[in-house]
Design a protein around this motif. Sequence first.
Motif, PDB file in Angstrom:
ATOM      1  N   SER A  99       0.821  -1.214   0.000  1.00  0.00           N
ATOM      2  CA  SER A  99       0.000   0.000   0.000  1.00  0.00           C
ATOM      3  C   SER A  99       0.850   1.257   0.000  1.00  0.00           C
ATOM      4  O   SER A  99       0.509   2.243  -0.670  1.00  0.00           O
ATOM      5  N   VAL A 100       1.951   1.257   0.755  1.00  0.00           N
ATOM      6  CA  VAL A 100       2.828   2.427   0.750  1.00  0.00           C
ATOM      7  C   VAL A 100       3.405   2.647  -0.648  1.00  0.00           C
ATOM      8  O   VAL A 100       3.487   3.786  -1.136  1.00  0.00           O
ATOM      9  N   ALA A 101       3.803   1.570  -1.314  1.00  0.00           N
ATOM     10  CA  ALA A 101       4.326   1.694  -2.678  1.00  0.00           C
ATOM     11  C   ALA A 101       3.271   2.272  -3.615  1.00  0.00           C
ATOM     12  O   ALA A 101       3.572   3.135  -4.459  1.00  0.00           O
ATOM     13  N   GLU A 102       2.021   1.809  -3.484  1.00  0.00           N
ATOM     14  CA  GLU A 102       0.950   2.327  -4.337  1.00  0.00           C
ATOM     15  C   GLU A 102       0.652   3.791  -4.012  1.00  0.00           C
ATOM     16  O   GLU A 102       0.377   4.589  -4.915  1.00  0.00           O
ATOM     17  N   ALA A 103       0.708   4.140  -2.735  1.00  0.00           N
ATOM     18  CA  ALA A 103       0.467   5.533  -2.343  1.00  0.00           C
ATOM     19  C   ALA A 103       1.496   6.458  -2.988  1.00  0.00           C
ATOM     20  O   ALA A 103       1.156   7.540  -3.491  1.00  0.00           O
ATOM     21  N   LYS A 104       2.745   6.045  -2.993  1.00  0.00           N
ATOM     22  CA  LYS A 104       3.796   6.857  -3.594  1.00  0.00           C
ATOM     23  C   LYS A 104       3.572   7.041  -5.095  1.00  0.00           C
ATOM     24  O   LYS A 104       3.907   8.094  -5.656  1.00  0.00           O
ATOM     25  N   SER A 105       2.982   6.050  -5.732  1.00  0.00           N
ATOM     26  CA  SER A 105       2.783   6.118  -7.183  1.00  0.00           C
ATOM     27  C   SER A 105       1.751   7.168  -7.578  1.00  0.00           C
ATOM     28  O   SER A 105       1.735   7.620  -8.731  1.00  0.00           O
ATOM     29  N   VAL A 106       0.874   7.547  -6.644  1.00  0.00           N
ATOM     30  CA  VAL A 106      -0.164   8.539  -6.955  1.00  0.00           C
ATOM     31  C   VAL A 106      -0.110   9.732  -6.006  1.00  0.00           C
ATOM     32  O   VAL A 106      -1.032  10.548  -5.978  1.00  0.00           O
ATOM     33  N   ASN A 107       0.965   9.811  -5.204  1.00  0.00           N
ATOM     34  CA  ASN A 107       1.102  10.875  -4.210  1.00  0.00           C
ATOM     35  C   ASN A 107      -0.079  10.866  -3.241  1.00  0.00           C
ATOM     36  O   ASN A 107      -0.587  11.924  -2.851  1.00  0.00           O
ATOM     37  N   GLY A 108      -0.501   9.674  -2.866  1.00  0.00           N
ATOM     38  CA  GLY A 108      -1.614   9.535  -1.941  1.00  0.00           C
ATOM     39  C   GLY A 108      -1.135   9.530  -0.504  1.00  0.00           C
ATOM     40  O   GLY A 108      -0.030   9.088  -0.187  1.00  0.00           O
ATOM     41  N   ARG A 109      -1.981  10.030   0.371  1.00  0.00           N
ATOM     42  CA  ARG A 109      -1.631  10.075   1.790  1.00  0.00           C
ATOM     43  C   ARG A 109      -1.878   8.706   2.413  1.00  0.00           C
ATOM     44  O   ARG A 109      -2.894   8.057   2.133  1.00  0.00           O
ATOM     45  N   ILE A 110      -0.945   8.272   3.291  1.00  0.00           N
ATOM     46  CA  ILE A 110      -1.114   6.968   3.935  1.00  0.00           C
ATOM     47  C   ILE A 110      -0.477   6.992   5.318  1.00  0.00           C
ATOM     48  O   ILE A 110       0.571   7.605   5.537  1.00  0.00           O
TER      49      ILE A 110
END
Length: 383
Positions: A99-110
Amino acid sequence: MQLPTADGTLYTYKPSKGSTFVIPDRPFQSRIAFSAAHVVSDPFANTDPLNNAQIDWEGTLAYRHHLWSLGLGVAEAMDTAQRGMGLNWEMAKELILRSVAEAKSVNGRIACGAGTDHLLPGKEVTIENCIQAYEEQCEFVESAGGQIILMASRALAACAKGPEDYERVYNHILQKVSKPVILHWLGDMFDPALTGYWGHTDLDQAMDVCLRVIQANADKVDGIKISLLDEEKEILMRRKLPEGVKMYTGDDFNYARLIQGDELGHSHALLGIFDAIAPAASAALHTLDEGDLQTYHKLLEKTVPLSRHIFQAPTYAYKTGIVFMAYLNGHQSHFRMIGGAEGSRSLIHLSELFVLADQAGLLTDPDLAVKRMKLVTELSGIV
């Protein structure tokens, strides 16, 4: 369609045509909002669903992208993801990494849950064991690149002799983390094993202990999420927090008023119900940014009856309703859960959930929702 009532009779219900939520393509300005996110189980895994359930990674991560697309942050590996109730630490580690990797891919907060759930409560467990377990999980979350949500500990609740043990553990951990964390005070209605947390069953006394911890470590505390389902206690604590420390509401009964706030402050959001009402929550927060309180309440107040239903006692079974909403709205192809938790709510409960979701305009494709609801009722003998 035919739906059942509590007295065993059936009635005919005609769903509405659904609603469309207008969601601007910009970040929220006045509030921080996290949705705790559920996991999607793999229905084809040939493993014991009670003890060795598997995760459908594609479906699980797709749902997080859905939340990010609505402007919401993701609170990962929390109780909404069945942490400690089907999701063990080994599974949680992989979930956090992905999930952290996916968050970084879209600049999403996690932000990600760190606790002690790999340490089983027992007579031999010590305070030092709890400290070591917290250290291990906190180090993992920080190494993965996630913000820490410091979750309440069943092991600590079982072995602590009084408030001083809680202060010892939390003071130690907070001095070791590299970035400010979000504390999480989870009430015993969500997890009975946490009864008497902070060393007191009296909430006011427990709050005093928690506030002492925060005041002693204010530079290491971004905020605190409290899930006590007590609006007055949250407001009281919010007003006592040190400057710069945020209150994140975890009150799935009173979130609309708590997020709006009053002349002395407001709560941000870190809510399990936002998983189920994400489009309405996003639209409402944007109207709050614009100062349009009338529309804000119009959007969110419709969701409150649904939330109170999903989180009714036993509160810890709320995850079933969260996943059922995702199933009705086509975010996953099945209604199965890790730990077999799909069986934790009755057909009557799920039927009422369907009606309340429809009345709140939260069935994004009513035809699909009806089709899936009919499958569930037919499995229970309603033809």
